[in-house]
Write a protein that holds these residues in place. Sequence first.
Motif, short mmCIF file in Angstrom:
data_model
loop_
_atom_site.label_atom_id
_atom_site.label_comp_id
_atom_site.label_asym_id
_atom_site.label_seq_id
_atom_site.Cartn_x
_atom_site.Cartn_y
_atom_site.Cartn_z
N PRO A 187 0.82 -1.21 0.00
CA PRO A 187 0.00 0.00 0.00
C PRO A 187 0.85 1.26 0.00
N GLY A 188 0.21 2.34 -0.39
CA GLY A 188 0.85 3.64 -0.36
C GLY A 188 -0.16 4.72 -0.05
N VAL A 189 0.33 5.93 0.08
CA VAL A 189 -0.51 7.08 0.36
C VAL A 189 0.02 8.26 -0.44
N THR A 190 -0.89 9.04 -1.01
CA THR A 190 -0.51 10.34 -1.54
C THR A 190 -1.23 11.37 -0.68
N GLN A 191 -0.53 12.46 -0.39
CA GLN A 191 -1.17 13.53 0.37
C GLN A 191 -0.59 14.86 -0.05
N VAL A 192 -1.46 15.86 -0.04
CA VAL A 192 -1.07 17.22 -0.39
C VAL A 192 -1.23 18.07 0.86
N LEU A 193 -0.16 18.76 1.22
CA LEU A 193 -0.13 19.56 2.45
C LEU A 193 0.09 21.02 2.10
N ARG A 194 -0.60 21.89 2.80
CA ARG A 194 -0.32 23.33 2.71
C ARG A 194 0.44 23.69 3.98
N VAL A 195 1.59 24.32 3.81
CA VAL A 195 2.41 24.68 4.96
C VAL A 195 2.76 26.16 4.92
N ARG A 196 3.04 26.70 6.10
CA ARG A 196 3.54 28.06 6.19
C ARG A 196 4.80 28.01 7.04
N THR A 197 5.87 28.54 6.48
CA THR A 197 7.15 28.54 7.18
C THR A 197 7.13 29.57 8.31
N GLY A 198 8.14 29.52 9.16
CA GLY A 198 8.28 30.49 10.23
C GLY A 198 8.42 31.91 9.71
N GLU A 199 8.88 32.04 8.46
CA GLU A 199 9.02 33.36 7.84
C GLU A 199 7.74 33.80 7.14
N GLY A 200 6.69 32.99 7.23
CA GLY A 200 5.41 33.35 6.65
C GLY A 200 5.21 32.95 5.20
N GLN A 201 6.14 32.20 4.63
CA GLN A 201 6.01 31.79 3.24
C GLN A 201 5.04 30.61 3.11
N GLU A 202 4.10 30.73 2.18
CA GLU A 202 3.14 29.65 1.91
C GLU A 202 3.72 28.69 0.89
#
Length: 168
Positions: A93-108
């Motif tokens: 089995p496997g998984v695909t996932q899409v994540l939205r992240v924001r760095t400590g500097e505020g970059q999306e």
Amino acid sequence: MAQDRVSLPLGFDIPEGWVPVEPASVGAEGAVFVAVHSAPDGEFTPNITLSVGQRPDHAGVTDIADEAVERLGRTMAALEVLRRKVIGAPDAPGVTQVLRVRTGEGQELVQTQVLLTVPGTTPADRLILEIACTATPETARRLGDDFRRFVGSVHVRRDFPADEGEDS
């Protein structure tokens, strides 16, 4: 992560426009392969990372995906799982996932992760390939096909000759 890092003879095709770099040079010491896009997007350079870890436990693939999210979340100011899909066969089995992240500097940023199981001869020999592409949201959409081609080309090499590189 509760896995030990291992090396494995992998083959893959590096998409045009991507340049392999030494993982430690970009702070990805746990990765076995890193490529950066040759056309940086402003202040962030899109990257593809490939890590291999041994998983002798019985954790399910979604639990392993949760661990990957938790691990990334410890280094980001914010993290949201946008999509997740279980893929593959019951024995791999496997998984695909899409994540939205924001760095400590505020970059999306957007990180697309693909976790693939490589079954071993015993359950204790199970390996997990963790492949990720990180980019700004606009660039992630543009480079998605490159990442899909890279993931689709990754394979365990059974014929690992000593004189060939890893991108064959």
